[in-house]
Design a protein around this motif. Structure first.
Motif, short mmCIF file in Angstrom:
data_model
loop_
_atom_site.label_atom_id
_atom_site.label_comp_id
_atom_site.label_asym_id
_atom_site.label_seq_id
_atom_site.Cartn_x
_atom_site.Cartn_y
_atom_site.Cartn_z
N LEU A 36 -4.86 4.86 -11.11
CA LEU A 36 -4.22 4.03 -10.09
C LEU A 36 -4.94 4.14 -8.75
O LEU A 36 -5.10 3.14 -8.03
CB LEU A 36 -2.75 4.44 -9.94
CG LEU A 36 -1.84 3.54 -9.14
CD1 LEU A 36 -1.83 2.14 -9.72
CD2 LEU A 36 -0.44 4.11 -9.12
N GLU B 158 0.82 -1.21 0.00
CA GLU B 158 0.00 0.00 0.00
C GLU B 158 0.86 1.26 0.00
O GLU B 158 0.50 2.26 -0.62
CB GLU B 158 -0.95 0.01 1.21
CG GLU B 158 -2.08 -0.97 1.12
CD GLU B 158 -1.69 -2.35 1.62
OE1 GLU B 158 -0.56 -2.49 2.15
OE2 GLU B 158 -2.49 -3.29 1.47
N VAL C 95 2.13 1.90 -3.57
CA VAL C 95 1.06 2.43 -4.43
C VAL C 95 0.75 3.88 -4.05
O VAL C 95 0.56 4.74 -4.93
CB VAL C 95 -0.19 1.54 -4.35
CG1 VAL C 95 -1.36 2.18 -5.07
CG2 VAL C 95 0.10 0.18 -4.93
N ALA D 269 -6.75 1.09 -6.84
CA ALA D 269 -6.37 0.74 -5.48
C ALA D 269 -7.56 0.72 -4.53
O ALA D 269 -7.53 0.04 -3.50
CB ALA D 269 -5.32 1.72 -4.96
N ARG E 82 -9.40 -2.72 -3.37
CA ARG E 82 -8.59 -3.58 -2.50
C ARG E 82 -7.39 -4.13 -3.22
O ARG E 82 -7.49 -4.65 -4.31
CB ARG E 82 -9.41 -4.73 -1.91
CG ARG E 82 -10.11 -4.33 -0.66
CD ARG E 82 -10.67 -5.55 0.02
NE ARG E 82 -12.10 -5.35 0.17
CZ ARG E 82 -13.01 -6.13 -0.33
NH1 ARG E 82 -12.68 -7.21 -0.96
NH2 ARG E 82 -14.26 -5.86 -0.16
N LEU E 83 -6.27 -4.01 -2.59
CA LEU E 83 -5.02 -4.56 -3.12
C LEU E 83 -4.80 -5.93 -2.50
O LEU E 83 -4.39 -6.04 -1.36
CB LEU E 83 -3.86 -3.62 -2.82
CG LEU E 83 -3.92 -2.24 -3.45
CD1 LEU E 83 -2.81 -1.36 -2.91
CD2 LEU E 83 -3.82 -2.36 -4.94
#
Length: 113
Positions: free
Chosen positions: A41, A2, A5, A45, A48-49
């Motif tokens: 992006l 997270e 990202v 994201a 949920r990653l």
């Protein structure tokens, strides 16, 4: 994951804003593209990653939705990519027409003195 990202979104957004403030039209177009990538992006994201999770329900029965990826952000990002590609192509055509008419690619149409 997270953190990487989040940093990527921040770098893309900061670079896009910096390029939007530049005096050349091509730099403004690239800045808009970077901001659209950052938004894509971010939307991706928000779904949920998760690594290694199946994208849809495999069994016919009721499953736990916390174990699966949400396909809606993926569909939104795919649509946004197509729209941003068309928008960038349109901006480049307008850039070339403006440069042909004015002889410069400055946003205000004039070179600095």
């Amino acid at each position: 994951m997270e953190l990487i990202v989040a940093l990527a979104i921040g770098v893309l957004t900061a670079s896009g804003i910096w390029l939007l403030l530049r005096p050349r039209t091509f730099q403004v177009i690239i800045g808009l593209s970077l901001i659209s990538y950052a938004v894509n992006l971010f939307i991706f994201a928000m779904g949920r990653l998760r690594l290694g999770a199946p994208p849809v329900l495999v069994d016919a029965g009721v499953g736990d939705p916390g174990l699966y990826d949400d396909p809606l952000p993926q569909a939104l990002v795919l649509t946004a990519i197509v729209i941003s590609f068309a928008m960038t192509a349109l901006f480049l055509v307008v850039l070339l027409a403006s440069r042909g008419l004015t002889g410069t690619d400055h946003v205000d149409g004039r070179e600095r003195r």
